[in-house]
Design a protein around this motif. Structure first.
Motif, PDB file in Angstrom:
ATOM      1  N   LEU A 213       0.981  -1.261   0.167  1.00 51.94           N
ATOM      2  CA  LEU A 213       0.055   0.059   0.179  1.00 51.94           C
ATOM      3  C   LEU A 213       0.916   1.185  -0.027  1.00 51.94           C
ATOM      4  CD1 LEU A 213      -3.148   1.183   0.749  1.00 51.94           C
ATOM      5  CD2 LEU A 213      -2.065   1.423   3.066  1.00 51.94           C
ATOM      6  N   VAL A 214       1.861   1.437   0.625  1.00 55.63           N
ATOM      7  CA  VAL A 214       2.855   2.476   1.054  1.00 55.63           C
ATOM      8  C   VAL A 214       3.441   2.624  -0.263  1.00 55.63           C
ATOM      9  CG1 VAL A 214       4.807   3.450   1.948  1.00 55.63           C
ATOM     10  CG2 VAL A 214       3.099   2.093   3.360  1.00 55.63           C
ATOM     11  N   LYS A 215       3.950   1.502  -1.056  1.00 58.51           N
ATOM     12  CA  LYS A 215       4.748   1.475  -2.278  1.00 58.51           C
ATOM     13  C   LYS A 215       4.062   1.664  -3.621  1.00 58.51           C
ATOM     14  CE  LYS A 215       8.809  -0.489  -0.327  1.00 58.51           C
ATOM     15  NZ  LYS A 215       9.895  -1.630  -0.396  1.00 58.51           N
ATOM     16  N   GLU A 216       2.591   1.384  -3.668  1.00 57.23           N
ATOM     17  CA  GLU A 216       2.089   1.294  -4.939  1.00 57.23           C
ATOM     18  C   GLU A 216       2.042   2.559  -5.586  1.00 57.23           C
ATOM     19  OE1 GLU A 216      -1.790  -0.275  -3.933  1.00 57.23           O
ATOM     20  OE2 GLU A 216      -2.505   1.652  -3.805  1.00 57.23           O
ATOM     21  N   SER A 217       2.163   2.713  -6.891  1.00 56.69           N
ATOM     22  CA  SER A 217       1.863   3.858  -7.904  1.00 56.69           C
ATOM     23  C   SER A 217       3.314   4.411  -7.430  1.00 56.69           C
ATOM     24  CB  SER A 217       0.750   4.600  -7.696  1.00 56.69           C
ATOM     25  OG  SER A 217      -0.332   3.834  -7.903  1.00 56.69           O
ATOM     26  N   GLY A 218       4.400   4.097  -7.782  1.00 54.32           N
ATOM     27  CA  GLY A 218       5.729   4.727  -7.592  1.00 54.32           C
ATOM     28  C   GLY A 218       5.976   5.456  -6.127  1.00 54.32           C
ATOM     29  N   CYS A 219       5.378   4.649  -5.086  1.00 51.85           N
ATOM     30  CA  CYS A 219       5.604   5.165  -3.630  1.00 51.85           C
ATOM     31  C   CYS A 219       4.506   6.407  -3.583  1.00 51.85           C
ATOM     32  CB  CYS A 219       6.985   5.561  -3.424  1.00 51.85           C
ATOM     33  SG  CYS A 219       7.893   3.700  -3.060  1.00 51.85           S
ATOM     34  N   ALA A 220       3.557   6.507  -4.092  1.00 46.52           N
ATOM     35  CA  ALA A 220       2.744   7.582  -3.998  1.00 46.52           C
ATOM     36  C   ALA A 220       2.541   8.093  -2.591  1.00 46.52           C
ATOM     37  CB  ALA A 220       1.356   7.410  -4.720  1.00 46.52           C
ATOM     38  N   GLU A 221       2.176   7.256  -1.653  1.00 44.98           N
ATOM     39  CA  GLU A 221       1.875   7.408  -0.243  1.00 44.98           C
ATOM     40  C   GLU A 221       3.101   7.946   0.301  1.00 44.98           C
ATOM     41  OE1 GLU A 221      -0.837   7.222   1.830  1.00 44.98           O
ATOM     42  OE2 GLU A 221      -2.330   6.603   0.534  1.00 44.98           O
ATOM     43  N   LEU A 222       4.278   7.359   0.181  1.00 49.79           N
ATOM     44  CA  LEU A 222       5.379   7.564   0.647  1.00 49.79           C
ATOM     45  C   LEU A 222       5.793   8.846   0.348  1.00 49.79           C
ATOM     46  CD1 LEU A 222       7.726   6.977   2.580  1.00 49.79           C
ATOM     47  CD2 LEU A 222       8.762   5.639   0.523  1.00 49.79           C
ATOM     48  N   LEU A 223       5.577   9.370  -0.914  1.00 54.60           N
ATOM     49  CA  LEU A 223       6.120  10.698  -1.431  1.00 54.60           C
ATOM     50  C   LEU A 223       5.164  11.576  -0.547  1.00 54.60           C
ATOM     51  CD1 LEU A 223       6.330  10.661  -5.151  1.00 54.60           C
ATOM     52  CD2 LEU A 223       8.154  11.568  -3.607  1.00 54.60           C
TER      53      LEU A 223
ATOM     54  N   VAL B  48       9.641   3.033 -18.621  1.00 55.60           N
ATOM     55  CA  VAL B  48       9.397   3.714 -17.395  1.00 55.60           C
ATOM     56  C   VAL B  48      10.794   4.349 -16.813  1.00 55.60           C
ATOM     57  CG1 VAL B  48       8.812   3.041 -14.934  1.00 55.60           C
ATOM     58  CG2 VAL B  48       7.928   1.840 -16.633  1.00 55.60           C
ATOM     59  N   GLY B  49      10.758   5.654 -16.882  1.00 54.67           N
ATOM     60  CA  GLY B  49      12.023   6.115 -16.640  1.00 54.67           C
ATOM     61  C   GLY B  49      11.663   6.597 -14.912  1.00 54.67           C
ATOM     62  N   PRO B  50      12.713   7.348 -14.442  1.00 52.85           N
ATOM     63  CA  PRO B  50      12.721   7.356 -12.840  1.00 52.85           C
ATOM     64  C   PRO B  50      11.520   8.157 -12.548  1.00 52.85           C
ATOM     65  CG  PRO B  50      14.883   7.989 -13.818  1.00 52.85           C
ATOM     66  CD  PRO B  50      14.058   7.868 -14.846  1.00 52.85           C
ATOM     67  N   LEU B  51      10.996   9.211 -13.352  1.00 50.00           N
ATOM     68  CA  LEU B  51       9.726  10.154 -13.029  1.00 50.00           C
ATOM     69  C   LEU B  51       8.431   9.558 -13.505  1.00 50.00           C
ATOM     70  CD1 LEU B  51      11.413  13.556 -13.236  1.00 50.00           C
ATOM     71  CD2 LEU B  51      10.461  12.543 -11.260  1.00 50.00           C
ATOM     72  N   SER B  52       8.606   8.359 -14.281  1.00 43.86           N
ATOM     73  CA  SER B  52       7.476   8.134 -15.026  1.00 43.86           C
ATOM     74  C   SER B  52       6.315   7.420 -14.019  1.00 43.86           C
ATOM     75  CB  SER B  52       7.858   6.857 -15.869  1.00 43.86           C
ATOM     76  OG  SER B  52       8.727   7.181 -16.991  1.00 43.86           O
ATOM     77  N   PRO B  53       6.791   6.600 -12.937  1.00 47.36           N
ATOM     78  CA  PRO B  53       5.787   6.246 -12.003  1.00 47.36           C
ATOM     79  C   PRO B  53       4.839   7.571 -11.390  1.00 47.36           C
ATOM     80  CG  PRO B  53       7.730   4.982 -11.536  1.00 47.36           C
ATOM     81  CD  PRO B  53       7.948   6.065 -12.465  1.00 47.36           C
ATOM     82  N   ARG B  54       5.500   8.517 -11.183  1.00 43.46           N
ATOM     83  CA  ARG B  54       4.934   9.646 -10.617  1.00 43.46           C
ATOM     84  C   ARG B  54       3.971  10.162 -11.849  1.00 43.46           C
ATOM     85  NH1 ARG B  54       2.627  11.013  -6.118  1.00 43.46           N
ATOM     86  NH2 ARG B  54       2.211  13.503  -5.834  1.00 43.46           N
ATOM     87  N   VAL B  55       4.459  10.336 -12.972  1.00 49.84           N
ATOM     88  CA  VAL B  55       3.824  10.683 -13.869  1.00 49.84           C
ATOM     89  C   VAL B  55       2.757   9.987 -14.165  1.00 49.84           C
ATOM     90  CG1 VAL B  55       3.672  11.379 -16.714  1.00 49.84           C
ATOM     91  CG2 VAL B  55       5.618  12.315 -14.799  1.00 49.84           C
ATOM     92  N   ASP B  56       2.758   8.722 -14.153  1.00 47.42           N
ATOM     93  CA  ASP B  56       1.601   7.757 -14.541  1.00 47.42           C
ATOM     94  C   ASP B  56       0.677   7.924 -13.421  1.00 47.42           C
ATOM     95  OD1 ASP B  56       2.951   7.232 -16.985  1.00 47.42           O
ATOM     96  OD2 ASP B  56       3.613   5.055 -16.189  1.00 47.42           O
TER      97      ASP B  56
END
Ligand code: SF4
Lengths: 489, 369, 339
Positions: B72-82, C197-205
């Motif tokens: 949960l914390v790490k999903e979507s590129g660590c969205a929660e953590l960010l 997927v680049g380093p910022l892509s997870p955030r962008v996606d």
């Protein structure tokens, strides 16, 4: 740990049975205690898995959450628990007595109070968390729960808070109550295992306490008393049963979960009643009854607060509240320690070992000695005691004595084995001592530098139970807070 | 180091994970544990073969819960953590790069993954901000008594203002700002292992190890919701203990040198991995290294039941815990203490005071008990 | 994984005539005890065979019980064994569960088609969990995470047997190392830049996902439909992690967490009257779009450059199948060695 308690443990190792640490029972024991054994799903903070509860050893009620991750089922559990506990609490509010007070209005106090007994400290913490997770719920709006759930939450919170109060017996942990009265031949860490502790105190015939305690460590023989379950049980029995329930949601699958947890709870249920029986073999200490009176006052006050529609207890004490609470707790602890020592020569013994108390024989007295002149003249008898205890008291130290609880004495001089005392309080107004007020030569006496300034039992409710209508402003409670939406997962 | 290999026998050394390394610091005074761990002996298997299987186990529910919270914390590129890091440390919005160091394709060896981690960390330490921010699953390495222990990486490292932090995700709840102190302490001990490993890695790469913060970010579910919340925890004390213990283990050679040369804890497993070593022989071997049992062992060491039985057979007062030992002024055995108490034993040098107390306790006990 | 069959009808174990329910229960209990003993003694072989025995005994128990009483199907309002004291009872199941079982719209559509729908809506590579959530919220679908597990492998097999035979494939997103990114699904018809997927892509996606979900809700509302609560919930969850997207709750910027020093801090609650969904105050789709765009703006240039670079490398080095499903382990190892 005192040398005495350490020695008791050594003797327990040597003899293979637990040794007494008390001659009397220092906690109140209700005639109808409510035994409550909660189990929690591993890995969750407060997700109840099951509980066994009831006041009749022959008829435990079993509550089960066949899928503890299901929010609705968890609140159904809370509602069901409320069905057991709330009538118990309410029934005890019916009979009251009038307490007269000097200089204040008399008030009504319940003649009895609830006593919930749980296996150990872990269960006390669980009661607190269960209270926290239910007391802010609402009976209407989104995520509505049964109206009894928030009420239960407030009762559980009250009990858990009261359990921190030294000497309170409203919510008792069995392991702690037993450890207060018996020393085992194992470490305090191991004493937290109820089965092992009871094994030491009351081994089955033909077995030493030591071997009974070892056997009790096998979770296959004695399932843990909770709230944590045995990981082996979780893997082998519980997980498949819950999975089967999850797949079918059938009553049969639910029954299978119920049977699984019953197997884990039933041994502890019997153990709890054995523990209560063991405590019951000790005669009650006078102080226990006095402290129970405080518990009754507190119970009465909380019930009134609930009836008046006060808000649920806040999540945290404010900084000021926390500080004053700490100071109050320290005073209560000191007074609790003193009361126990005065009630029980075995408890007093620890103070004798450190030189804060001594026991000896009166060798000389001056019962009618007075001090001061004219109207200021007061009766101040001298008593000389011979003792072999290692007294470490400075002249001028105030002392109390279990034999004459109203009196206070002061150390005048210590000369080898002779301690001379002056009685400075509790001699009355007369110029001649009433018979028996001053110990006579040859009498065995005990004096201790312990002050039990415990409030007279018929005083106001303890400050932390001051109804919000009477006390200082309680921490703001905002109903728009985010509590009802917490998922309790 | 082949002496240690001989002690272990012809099996690969047991890998140390962060939890195991953290537990090393639990009983630093125990030579038995130091030797067994330094040699990478499988203590769990040893205890089982001795007939004292360790009383530990983890519930599948706890494991599932831990994994679910972490994902949960790490999903979507660590969205929660960010979000948490932005709230807690003011991480600037542009710093949102996420690199999964574990996502290297296929299933390469620990060495390969570690070198990948090193390469990227080196780059990050050299470069300015656009090199990356969050590094998930870094595979770190720690030297333990001459062996490389690879740490299975369930942590995130992140970089802010040229400093690296360790993020430790734990699934125990923080309720109204309070968590179980034991669990917080254990999490801090474990995080310290990662901090140290990260410091060492940077140092090896020629960077200043102080660029690793001793403040770790602990992420736990808050209250009863599944919502993560973050707290900074200073792990300096844990680091100090850990360093000391690792240094001790590096010097374990001195203890090992004292041991008889033929000593080994080899379980002599057969083709199916079933131990064939005669139990009596193994027992003697284990007993050949001094233990220092304490009740705390019951929650930290696989050999606890074995050592407890040993302490019990010796009538050691260690059995009763530190509090009792302190109250007894260090008298080592139950018989000795009881002898001093009933006066049948004359106190030795320096024992007069405790003997006097014990005799008094004994007298009072007899008087009122 | 071994599953216990709790449903009579697929039993292949015939209970012995002489074995009563009580006998069986006793045997089950004994077996469980033995298993746990074996597990504790690490005798895994013995534990396994005992477990097998347990399974058959349990099946026998189930079957024997079925003979004794009718089986209650879930949702059967008349069933229920009183007196068991369990918190379970008929009608206690959650609304979510009921929805799953009784109405599963779109369930006639093949799984790959449903996944394709969800991915097309999002327009970015997504993890199975997100796909399931989006599909459930916006399409009232009922995908299960497990159904997606083998999808990528099946698609790859199909592609390798007859390349480009299908109009689209559900394929991988590619990492910086040109391998398949763990757990992400994409659509083969997307340009490579959209799938790498680049380093910022997870955030962008992630931000793009939030925008797409918000826009979809706005379209629904625009068409006079009411967005289902599940959609609003999903939006709120996404908005929660985007600065400025969630209604001002004091949450963003509030130091939550463990209070090691400052116990007793006052905490803010959501504004009075705010719509609250699942613990998160309801989010306004337009605000979410605006906030997410604002953050996207910050990352766009760097992300586009990184994607272009990776995509360029992928075009140079990878074959068709690898481009869709990721470079092979062997190829990666070789590259690793050559660096
Ligand atoms: S259990 Fe034994 S080996 Fe392990 S730390 Fe304790 S004393 Fe040492």
């Amino acid at each position: 740990m005192s040398t005495l308690a350490a020695l008791a443990r050594l003797r327990a190792v040597h003899t293979g049975t637990a040794q007494r640490l008390a001659t009397v029972r220092h906690c109140h024991l209700s005639e109808r205690p409510m035994v409550f054994i909660p189990l929690r799903l591993a890995g969750e903070a407060a997700a109840p898995l099951a509980a066994m509860a009831g006041t009749d050893p022959g008829h435990p009620r079993l509550l089960v959450v066949p899928q503890p991750r299901d929010r609705d089922l968890r609140f159904a559990f809370a509602a069901e628990l409320a069905e057991i506990l709330l009538p118990y609490f309410e029934g005890l509010q019916k009979a009251t007595e009038t307490v007269e007070r000097r200089g204040a209005e008399p008030y009504e106090r319940c003649v009895d109070a609830p006593q919930v007994i749980v296996p150990g400290r872990g269960a006390v913490a669980f009661v607190q968390l269960l209270g926290r997770s239910t007391r802010f719920r609402r009976a209407e709006g989104p995520y509505a729960v049964h109206p009894s759930v928030p009420v239960l939450g407030r009762w559980l919170t009250f009990l858990a808070q009261r359990a921190q109060y030294p000497g309170s017996s409203l919510l008792l942990a069995a392991t702690e109550a037993l450890s207060l009265h018996w020393a085992t031949g194992q470490s305090t860490l191991e004493d937290a295992n109820l089965a092992s502790l009871v094994g030491w105190i009351d081994p089955p015939p033909g077995m030493t306490g030591a071997s009974a305690a070892r056997e009790a460590e096998d979770p296959l023989v004695w399932p843990p008393a909770g709230p944590a379950t045995d990981p082996g049980f979780d893997t082998e029995v519980l997980a498949p049963a819950i999975r089967a329930y999850e797949e079918t949601r059938s009553d049969r699958a639910a029954a299978r979960v119920a049977e699984a947890v019953r197997s884990q709870l039933e041994p502890t249920w019997r153990l709890m009643w054995r523990a209560i029986g063991l405590l019951g073999t000790l005669p009650a200490a006078p102080g226990a009854a006095a402290r129970w009176e405080g518990d009754r006052t507190s119970f009465t006050g909380f019930a009134a607060q609930l009836a008046e529609g006060g808000p649920p207890q806040p999540k945290r004490d404010g900084a000021v509240g926390a500080a004053s609470r700490l100071a109050r707790m320290e005073r209560a602890q000191a007074s609790y320690d003193a009361q126990r020592a005065y009630d029980d020569p075995l408890v007093m013994a620890a103070y004798r070992l450190t030189g804060e108390a001594f026991t000896g024989t009166v060798v000389a007295t001056e019962p009618d000695r007075t001090e001061g002149e004219g109207r200021g003249r007061k009766l101040r008898p001298l008593v000389t005691v011979r003792t072999t205890d290692p007294v470490r008291l400075a002249p001028g130290t105030r002392l109390g004595t279990p034999e004459r609880r109203g009196q206070q004495a002061e150390v005048v001089a210590i000369d080898g084995e002779h301690v001379t005392l002056k009685i400075v309080k509790g001699m009355g107004r007369g110029m001649a001592a009433t018979p028996g007020a001053v110990p006579e030569a040859g009498e065995r006496v005990c004096y201790a530098a312990l002050t039990d300034e415990f409030q007279p039992p018929a005083s106001l409710p303890a400050p932390e139970e001051t109804p919000w209508t009477h006390g200082g402003p309680p921490p703001e409670y905002s109903p728009a807070d985010d509590e009802p939406e917490e998922e309790w997962s | 180091m082949d002496r240690l290999d001989r002690l272990r026998g012809p099996v690969p050394p047991r890998p140390h994970d962060a939890r195991a390394i953290a537990a090393l610091a639990a009983n630093p005074g125990c030579a038995r544990r130091a030797v067994l761990d330094a040699a990478g002996v499988d203590k769990d298997a040893t205890a089982a073969h001795l007939g004292y299987p360790a009383p530990f186990g983890q519930s599948p529910f706890a494991i599932t819960r831990g994994n679910a919270f972490e994902s949960l914390v790490k999903e979507s590129g660590c969205a929660e953590l960010l979000r948490l890091l932005r709230e807690l440390l003011g991480l600037p919005i542009p710093l949102a790069a996420y690199t999964d160091l574990g996502d290297v394709g296929g299933n390469p060896s620990a060495q390969v993954r570690h070198s990948h981690t090193r390469k990227l960390l080196d780059k990050a330490a050299r470069d300015s901000d656009d090199a990356g921010t969050l590094y998930d699953h870094p595979l770190l390495r720690l030297e333990i008594a001459g062996h490389s222990a690879y740490l299975e990486p369930d942590v995130v490292a992140f970089r802010l203002g040229g400093r690296f932090h360790i993020v430790e995700i734990k699934s125990f709840a923080v309720v109204d700002g309070q968590a179980e102190p034991d669990k917080v302490a254990a999490a801090a001990r474990q995080a310290a292992v990662y901090v140290l490993a990260l410091m060492n890695t940077l140092e090896e790469l020629g960077h200043d190890p102080r660029r690793v913060s001793h403040e770790v970010v602990l992420v736990c579910p808050e209250n009863f919701a599944n919502r993560p919340a973050a707290t900074l925890v200073d792990v300096r004390p844990q680091l100090a203990v850990l360093r000391r213990q690792l240094a001790r283990m590096a010097r374990v050679g001195a203890i090992v040198d004292e041991l008889p040369p033929e000593l080994t804890f080899d379980l002599a497993p057969d083709a199916d991995g079933v131990p064939t070593r005669p139990v009596a022989e193994l027992r003697e071997a284990v007993r050949g290294v001094d233990a220092r049992y304490a009740p705390d062992c019951l929650s930290t060491c696989d050999l606890c039941f074995f050592c407890r039985d040993e302490a019990s057979a010796e009538g050691s007062t260690d059995l009763l815990g530190r509090q009792v030992r302190d109250a007894l002024g260090g008298v080592a055995t139950v018989t000795e203490a009881l002898g001093l108490a009933d006066g049948s034993l004359t106190p030795g040098e320096g024992q007069e005071e405790i003997a006097r107390l014990l005799r008094l306790a004994d007298r009072i006990y007899a008087e009122v008990g | 994984m071994l599953e216990i069959s709790g449903t009579p009808g697929n039993c292949w174990y015939a209970p012995g005539v002489s074995e009563t329910l009580d006998d069986l229960e006793e045997r089950i209990n004994a077996l469980r005890r033995e298993i746990r003993q074996a597990v504790r003694a690490r005798e895994s072989v013995l534990a396994r065979s005992l477990r097998a025995e347990l399974r058959s005994a349990e099946r026998a128990w189930d079957q024997a019980l079925a003979v004794h009483e009718p089986v209650y199907e879930p949702g059967d309002e008349t069933g229920g064994e009183p007196g068991h004291g369990t918190a379970h009872g008929p009608g206690r199941e959650s609304a979510h569960e009921r929805g799953d079982r009784h109405e599963a719209p779109g369930s006639l559509v093949p799984v790959r088609e449903q996944v394709h729908q969800a991915l097309t809506l999002l327009g970015v590579p997504a993890a199975a969990k997100m796909i399931v959530a989006v599909h459930a919220a916006l399409r009232a679908g009922s995908l299960k995470g497990a159904q997606l597990a083998s999808l990528r492998r099946d698609e790859e097999r199909s592609f390798r047997t007859s390349p480009f035979a299908r109009p689209y494939y559900l394929c991988a997103a590619l990492t910086d190392r040109l391998s398949a990114s763990r757990g992400l699904l994409a659509v083969s018809t997307w340009p490579l830049e959209q799938r790498v997927v680049g380093p910022l892509s997870p955030r962008v996606d992630f931000l793009t996902t939030a925008i797409r979900v918000a826009e979809h809700i706005m379209r629904m509302v625009g068409a006079g439909e009411q967005a289902p609560p599940s959609a609003q919930r999903l939006l709120s969850r996404l908005a929660h992690n985007i600065p400025g997207a969630a209604p001002e709750t004091g949450r963003y910027g509030r130091g939550a967490g463990l209070h090691l020093v400052d116990a007793g801090t006052a905490r803010g609650g959501p504004e009075a009257g705010a719509l609250v969904v699942d613990g998160f105050p309801g989010s306004d789709p337009a605000t979410v779009v605006k906030a997410a765009r604002a953050e996207l703006e910050v990352h766009a240039a760097a992300d586009t450059a990184a994607r272009a670079e990776i995509a360029g490398r992928a075009r140079d080095r990878l074959q068709d199948a690898e481009r869709l499903f990721g470079g092979t382990v062997l190829g990666l190892a070789r590259k690793e060695a050559s660096r």
